[in-house]
Design an enzyme around this catalytic site. Sequence first.
Site, short mmCIF file in Angstrom:
data_model
loop_
_atom_site.label_atom_id
_atom_site.label_comp_id
_atom_site.label_asym_id
_atom_site.label_seq_id
_atom_site.Cartn_x
_atom_site.Cartn_y
_atom_site.Cartn_z
N HIS A 1 18.05 34.81 40.10
CA HIS A 1 18.44 34.83 41.51
C HIS A 1 19.98 34.82 41.40
CE1 HIS A 1 14.08 34.44 42.32
NE2 HIS A 1 14.15 33.47 41.39
N SER B 1 47.11 46.73 41.17
CA SER B 1 47.15 47.17 42.71
C SER B 1 48.62 47.37 43.15
CB SER B 1 46.49 45.96 43.55
OG SER B 1 47.29 46.19 45.04
N LYS C 1 47.23 41.30 41.39
CA LYS C 1 45.65 41.97 40.94
C LYS C 1 45.75 42.45 39.64
CE LYS C 1 43.07 43.01 44.02
NZ LYS C 1 41.60 42.24 44.42
N GLU D 1 33.65 48.84 37.02
CA GLU D 1 33.10 49.40 38.41
C GLU D 1 32.74 50.83 38.18
OE1 GLU D 1 37.09 47.50 40.00
OE2 GLU D 1 35.75 47.94 41.99
#
Length: 459
Positions: free
Chosen positions: A157, A278, A284, A291
């Site tokens: 979980h 970024s 970043k 992804e």
Amino acid sequence: ASNAMWGGRFAAGPDAIMEAINASIDFDKRMAAQDIRGSRAHAAMLAAQGIITDSDAEAIREGLLTVLSEIEGGNFPFSKALEDIHMNVEARLKDLIGEPAGRLHTGRSRNDQVATDFKLWVRDQMDAAIEGIEALIRALLAQAEAGADWVMPGFTHLQTAQPVTWGHHMMAYVEMFGRDMSRFRDARARMNESPLGAAALAGTSFPIDRHMTAEALGFDRPAANSLDAVADRDFALEFLSCATICAMHLSRFAEELVIWSSAQFRFVVLSDRFSTGSSIMPQKKNPDAAELIRAKIGRIMGAMVGLFTVMKGLPLTYSKDMQEDKEQVFDAADSLMLSLAAMTGMVSDMTANRPALEAAAASGFSTATDLADWLVRELNMPFRDAHHVTGTLVAMAEKKGCDLPDLSLEEMQSVHAAINASVFDVLGVHNSVASRQSYGGTAPDQVRLQIGRWKELLG
Ligand code: ARG
């Protein structure tokens, strides 16, 4: 003007829209090498069977090599009017060698030709997938070997469950990708029958030798039923199904890498080579490759669903619907190979943050099960009672804002008087993982056993 290949019974050529919807050359030119390989095998067989002369076969086979080098050199005049790769190649062969080119299509149809070309193409992709998965497994094995005894939290979980080892977690993916590899192998073995010589659908009256062409093209045998041979796209569906399952595994792993590389987790550092920055936020470092891998299943599974939808309800044998098979498979194959390569690069480059893993492993009352097991083992308590006592101790620690090992013996004895100091041995995460010695468990010895098994398997 009507078509040079089939225009005999036509008075007018096709409408421009008809040509646009009908032509597949823009994408099926990717099968040029397979088409020429199949045609060369077919021509050699026709000559061996005395159906065409040796000199015609020689001219055809040589001419086809010229066509191939033109295509590979990027100076081939692809024509939409000639619909597809099969007719483009044959028309060019005619330009090059003249009359003998017209004898190549004896005892053959574009229906068995396209099935053969596509099978050869998909078979290559199955081999490439197997190779790509194997490289990824090797990268995972290296990570597992380095960190066979590094502790980290195991989750259910996405909540801390029990401590496990880094090596054990890496090896979970080795098992998954290992199944993917064997799925591609199974599919490859099943699909390896030659459609060539099934002709349009019924076979041919020419005395062809389908065993000869099957062997020349690396097939195990000719497909046994000519109707099935031209109507079958199971091999493409199986490729897409195997690819979808593999992409699902890649997506789950990618998701873990995204979570693990966040500032909140800091379980891994991904290399600069597989991250991006970024344009506005200077701090970043984004896990874009992970992804994108997480997302690729969208188009791969989309292709699978797309082709199943094309194939369902099609009557035997060939229907033009089946020309819609290729773009989906091409795109899915490209997406899978790129995802595998990117994941392999990321895994090879990534650094596990051992202190962060260990700190996280010890938090969240991760050894509560070890405590309950200790009560059963040392105090002969029924497990249900031990579960309750442990739960009370967890609540006490939570209230105090500390972890289980930080409770004093007195505090523990206030919950159950018989608890003694040896309980602290099982509350440590290293002892916890070391105790999980059951086959396939997370104990470093067990993990090393599985690493060894896989290394032997891969050779
Ligand atoms: N371009 C066609 C395809 O991709 C080749 C087979 C055409 N056969 C036919 N009878 N029209 O499926």
